[in-house]
Design an enzyme around this catalytic site. Structure first.
Site, PDB file in Angstrom:
ATOM      1  N   ARG A   1     -49.341   2.714 -16.996  1.00 24.63           N
ATOM      2  CA  ARG A   1     -50.273   2.094 -17.939  1.00 24.63           C
ATOM      3  C   ARG A   1     -50.917   0.880 -17.278  1.00 24.63           C
ATOM      4  NH1 ARG A   1     -47.892   2.745 -24.120  1.00 24.63           N
ATOM      5  NH2 ARG A   1     -48.725   4.849 -24.358  1.00 24.63           N
TER       6      ARG A   1
ATOM      7  N   GLN B   1     -56.139   4.070 -16.601  1.00 26.60           N
ATOM      8  CA  GLN B   1     -56.384   4.167 -18.044  1.00 26.60           C
ATOM      9  C   GLN B   1     -57.039   5.482 -18.445  1.00 26.60           C
ATOM     10  OE1 GLN B   1     -58.717   0.931 -19.599  1.00 26.60           O
ATOM     11  NE2 GLN B   1     -57.941   1.213 -21.672  1.00 26.60           N
TER      12      GLN B   1
ATOM     13  N   ASP C   1     -54.497   8.369 -18.783  1.00 22.92           N
ATOM     14  CA  ASP C   1     -53.323   8.126 -19.634  1.00 22.92           C
ATOM     15  C   ASP C   1     -53.276   9.105 -20.813  1.00 22.92           C
ATOM     16  OD1 ASP C   1     -51.194   7.157 -21.043  1.00 22.92           O
ATOM     17  OD2 ASP C   1     -51.964   5.111 -21.275  1.00 22.92           O
TER      18      ASP C   1
ATOM     19  N   SER D   1     -51.203   8.118 -24.053  1.00 23.97           N
ATOM     20  CA  SER D   1     -51.911   7.269 -25.013  1.00 23.97           C
ATOM     21  C   SER D   1     -52.959   8.052 -25.790  1.00 23.97           C
ATOM     22  CB  SER D   1     -52.576   6.092 -24.289  1.00 23.97           C
ATOM     23  OG  SER D   1     -51.611   5.185 -23.807  1.00 23.97           O
TER      24      SER D   1
ATOM     25  N   TYR E   1     -43.935  -0.964 -22.822  1.00 26.32           N
ATOM     26  CA  TYR E   1     -43.241  -0.290 -23.919  1.00 26.32           C
ATOM     27  C   TYR E   1     -42.200  -1.220 -24.533  1.00 26.32           C
ATOM     28  CZ  TYR E   1     -45.143   4.064 -22.008  1.00 26.32           C
ATOM     29  OH  TYR E   1     -45.979   5.051 -21.554  1.00 26.32           O
TER      30      TYR E   1
END
Length: 381
Positions: free
Chosen positions: A122, A127, A130, A133, A228
């Site tokens: 992350r 991005q 990902d 996500s 996280y």
């Protein structure tokens, strides 16, 4: 280099790894794409669209898997699928490597170079790759729709001839990607929203979406690697439950999203907290597959207990296959374009993205966390 897109066989899995638009992009970049016949049907992308995008359709599944240099999937392969892969080939897919490390071990034994989309770091650079996500955002959105369909009352405030209807109270537990999307969606539907997370840094994000942040001060670090939430001590769990008990009791809807990769989901709603909830309330537990955040959650089932409905959905992103496939396809296409150089895999393990994501190579499990998880379940390294 032959890149193949497999047809998913898991029950309920309606996504596809590449949609025609992304196939066209990869073909334009000089890559050869093969798609298993019917691979996109469940997400409403048909074979003729793939052919128009420049892909070759392969009806024989064994041929597709056996001849692929790089195979793309959504769900982790089953044992019988792993054996169809050619030794020395590569696989990119969700693999749940910390929750089910045996799959990674099987791939390593077969000599497959395996990349797990859950392990994309992350970072700003990664991005656009990902997938965890992108799919979590879909789950957060759909969770609110399930809650609204389950609730025996309106979400928004309404002024009617019969009087004013007060808005529903929604509590979102966990303010990661899924939680933030749930907050935004519940607010769009007109609910009054509160949110909780053990990470104090997300308070500003929660408030920016128009929700109230329920704060619990803990005397320990609550953020793990990658941003996280970290598993917290029993004392911190007890203190958190004490603070949240009144908020849960007052809520019409509770949406729980807290998960720890490779571990059982943390218990956010205990038996005692649940007993205080009012009849007609509902819980949508996005951690159902990891044991649930609620004491009474059953994965894949909707149950009613003491007048409270508990929804334990499985694989919510697959229930929205068009956009879920579109988003996953963009993630995986960006990743493989990043990884392929001169029409071959660039296995530069010093690269943060490639090194983090590759979990098996050269008959070995490359990731130390996956090796540790395998030892826990009694496997061999």
């Amino acid at each position: 280099m032959k890149i193949a897109v497999a047809k998913e066989i898991e029950v309920g899995e309606r996504r596809v790894a590449l949609i025609p638009d992304m196939v066209a992009r990869l073909v334009k970049a000089g890559l050869e794409i093969f798609v298993e016949a019917g691979a996109g049907e469940q997400s409403f992308f048909y074979d003729d669209a793939y052919e128009a995008a420049g892909a070759k359709i392969v009806a024989d599944s064994a041929q597709l898997w056996g001849e692929a240099d790089l195979l793309l999937k959504v769900a982790a392969p089953r044992e019988e699928e792993i054996h169809k892969l050619r030794e020395g080939s590569a696989l990119v897919s969700f693999l749940n490597p910390l929750g089910n490390p045996v799959i990674v071990d099987r791939l390593a034994q077969r000599g497959i170079t395996a990349f797990s989309m859950e392990m994309i770091p992350r970072t700003t650079k990664a991005q656009s790759m990902d997938a965890l996500s992108s799919q979590a955002a879909i789950a957060g959105y759909k969770a609110v729709l399930l809650a609204a369909a389950t609730a025996p009352k309106f979400f928004p405030m309404l002024t009617t001839a019969a009087g004013t209807i007060r808005p529903a109270k929604v509590l979102v537990m966990g303010a990661g990607v899924a939680g933030l999307q749930a907050i935004a969606t519940a607010r769009r539907l007109g609910a009054v929203v509160e949110a909780f997370d053990i990470r104090p840094a997300v308070k500003e994000e929660v408030q920016s979406l128009g929700a109230k942040f329920v704060e619990v001060k803990l005397d320990e670090e609550t953020v793990a690697e990658g941003g996280y939430a970290r598993e917290i001590s029993e004392e911190s769990k007890r203190r958190t439950q004490e603070v949240l008990s009144d908020t849960v009791a007052a809520a019409d809807i509770v949406i729980t999203t807290a998960q720890v990769p490779g571990k059982k989901a943390p218990r956010l709603i205990t038996e005692e907290m649940f007993a205080r909830m009012k009849p007609g309330a509902a819980i949508v537990d996005l951690a159902a597959e990891q044991g649930g955040n609620c004491a009474y959650t059953e994965a894949g089932k909707d149950i009613v207990r003491n007048g409270v409905t508990i929804v334990g959905p499985i694989n919510l992103p697959a229930s929205m296959p068009v956009h879920a496939s579109q988003m996953y396809s963009k993630n995986i296409a960006t990743f493989i374009q990043y990884m392929i150089k001169d029409n071959a895999l660039n296995l530069d393990f010093s690269d943060e993205i490639i090194g983090s994501t590759c979990v098996a190579h050269g008959h070995e499990i490359r990731n130390s966390r996956v090796r540790e998880a395998l030892e826990v379940v009694g496997g061999k390294v």
